[in-house]
Write a protein that holds these residues in place. Structure first.
Motif, PDB file in Angstrom:
ATOM      1  N   TYR A 163       0.099  31.940  -2.371  1.00 52.78           N
ATOM      2  CA  TYR A 163      -0.071  32.445  -1.016  1.00 52.78           C
ATOM      3  C   TYR A 163       1.059  33.384  -0.592  1.00 52.78           C
ATOM      4  O   TYR A 163       2.202  33.227  -1.022  1.00 52.78           O
ATOM      5  CB  TYR A 163      -0.149  31.272  -0.028  1.00 52.78           C
ATOM      6  N   ASP A 173       2.532  33.422   2.198  1.00 53.77           N
ATOM      7  CA  ASP A 173       3.550  32.763   3.016  1.00 53.77           C
ATOM      8  C   ASP A 173       4.458  31.817   2.227  1.00 53.77           C
ATOM      9  O   ASP A 173       5.324  31.162   2.809  1.00 53.77           O
ATOM     10  CB  ASP A 173       2.913  32.033   4.200  1.00 53.77           C
ATOM     11  N   THR A 177     -10.183  29.995  -0.113  1.00 54.26           N
ATOM     12  CA  THR A 177      -8.831  29.975   0.462  1.00 54.26           C
ATOM     13  C   THR A 177      -8.398  31.405   0.765  1.00 54.26           C
ATOM     14  O   THR A 177      -9.106  32.356   0.449  1.00 54.26           O
ATOM     15  CB  THR A 177      -7.827  29.344  -0.522  1.00 54.26           C
ATOM     16  N   ASP A 178      -7.232  31.541   1.337  1.00 52.55           N
ATOM     17  CA  ASP A 178      -6.683  32.880   1.570  1.00 52.55           C
ATOM     18  C   ASP A 178      -5.616  33.205   0.516  1.00 52.55           C
ATOM     19  O   ASP A 178      -4.672  33.942   0.777  1.00 52.55           O
ATOM     20  CB  ASP A 178      -6.136  33.022   2.991  1.00 52.55           C
ATOM     21  N   LEU A 199     -10.602  31.507  -4.766  1.00 55.05           N
ATOM     22  CA  LEU A 199     -10.277  32.752  -4.053  1.00 55.05           C
ATOM     23  C   LEU A 199     -11.213  32.975  -2.874  1.00 55.05           C
ATOM     24  O   LEU A 199     -10.794  33.466  -1.826  1.00 55.05           O
ATOM     25  CB  LEU A 199     -10.332  33.948  -5.008  1.00 55.05           C
ATOM     26  N   ARG A 200     -12.488  32.623  -3.027  1.00 56.74           N
ATOM     27  CA  ARG A 200     -13.450  32.802  -1.939  1.00 56.74           C
ATOM     28  C   ARG A 200     -13.190  31.834  -0.788  1.00 56.74           C
ATOM     29  O   ARG A 200     -13.435  32.160   0.373  1.00 56.74           O
ATOM     30  CB  ARG A 200     -14.885  32.625  -2.447  1.00 56.74           C
ATOM     31  N   LEU A 231      -3.634  34.792  -2.567  1.00 56.16           N
ATOM     32  CA  LEU A 231      -3.460  36.147  -3.095  1.00 56.16           C
ATOM     33  C   LEU A 231      -3.933  36.248  -4.534  1.00 56.16           C
ATOM     34  O   LEU A 231      -4.436  37.274  -4.969  1.00 56.16           O
ATOM     35  CB  LEU A 231      -1.979  36.544  -3.063  1.00 56.16           C
TER      36      LEU A 231
END
Length: 155
Positions: A103, A105, A78-79, A75-76, A81
């Protein structure tokens, strides 16, 4: 009966597994063979056991704490969710945990379901396969996040 999990742990112990992120107390954090969901990782126990039920209470707790710590690092870095955690063991009958970042997207119909709903073509896409050069920055960032969380036993 030796499995791919046994093989990957043996390679990690011999410093011959390029997918290794770091050695944690319970086993090896490794990047997944496919990266269609960037950051997909696994936790492989060392020593290898058949299932979570084969571990004593302390080892079970350590494996699960390391699994969630690996998810926190993901989580830290990557982006994502959220992180989906899966312990299956049906195809490879040895304990291992899959950690899939999810994610915003991703197509809605896939994001809200299990990653296994993605078509086979995505799983075997050579452009999404582990690539040591491309994936080195991700591995290094994950290792650093695990080190900062004091989860790394050694690199």
């Amino acid at each position: 009966m030796p499995t791919l999990i046994h093989e990957r742990v043996e390679q990690a112990n011999a410093s011959q597994n390029p997918r290794v992120i770091a050695r944690l107390a319970s086993g090896w954090a490794v990047i997944g063979d496919t990266q269609f969901l960037r950051g997909y990782c696994l936790l492989l126990p060392d020593p290898v056991v058949g299932s979570l039920n084969d571990l004593d209470e302390a080892a079970r707790s350590r494996f699960l704490v390391d699994m969630v710590g690996l998810g926190d690092a993901m989580l830290r870095v990557t982006d994502a969710l959220r992180i989906n955690y899966e312990i299956l063991g049906n195809t490879e009958p040895a304990l291992h945990a899959h950690l899939f970042p999810r994610y915003a997207d991703e197509p809605q119909e896939l994001r809200s379901g299990p990653v296994w709903a993605y078509g086979r073509e995505v799983w075997i896409d050579p452009d999404k396969s582990f690539n040591p050069q491309r994936d080195a920055p991700l591995i290094n960032a994950m290792r650093q996040a695990l080190e900062e969380a004091n989860l790394v036993a050694f690199v």
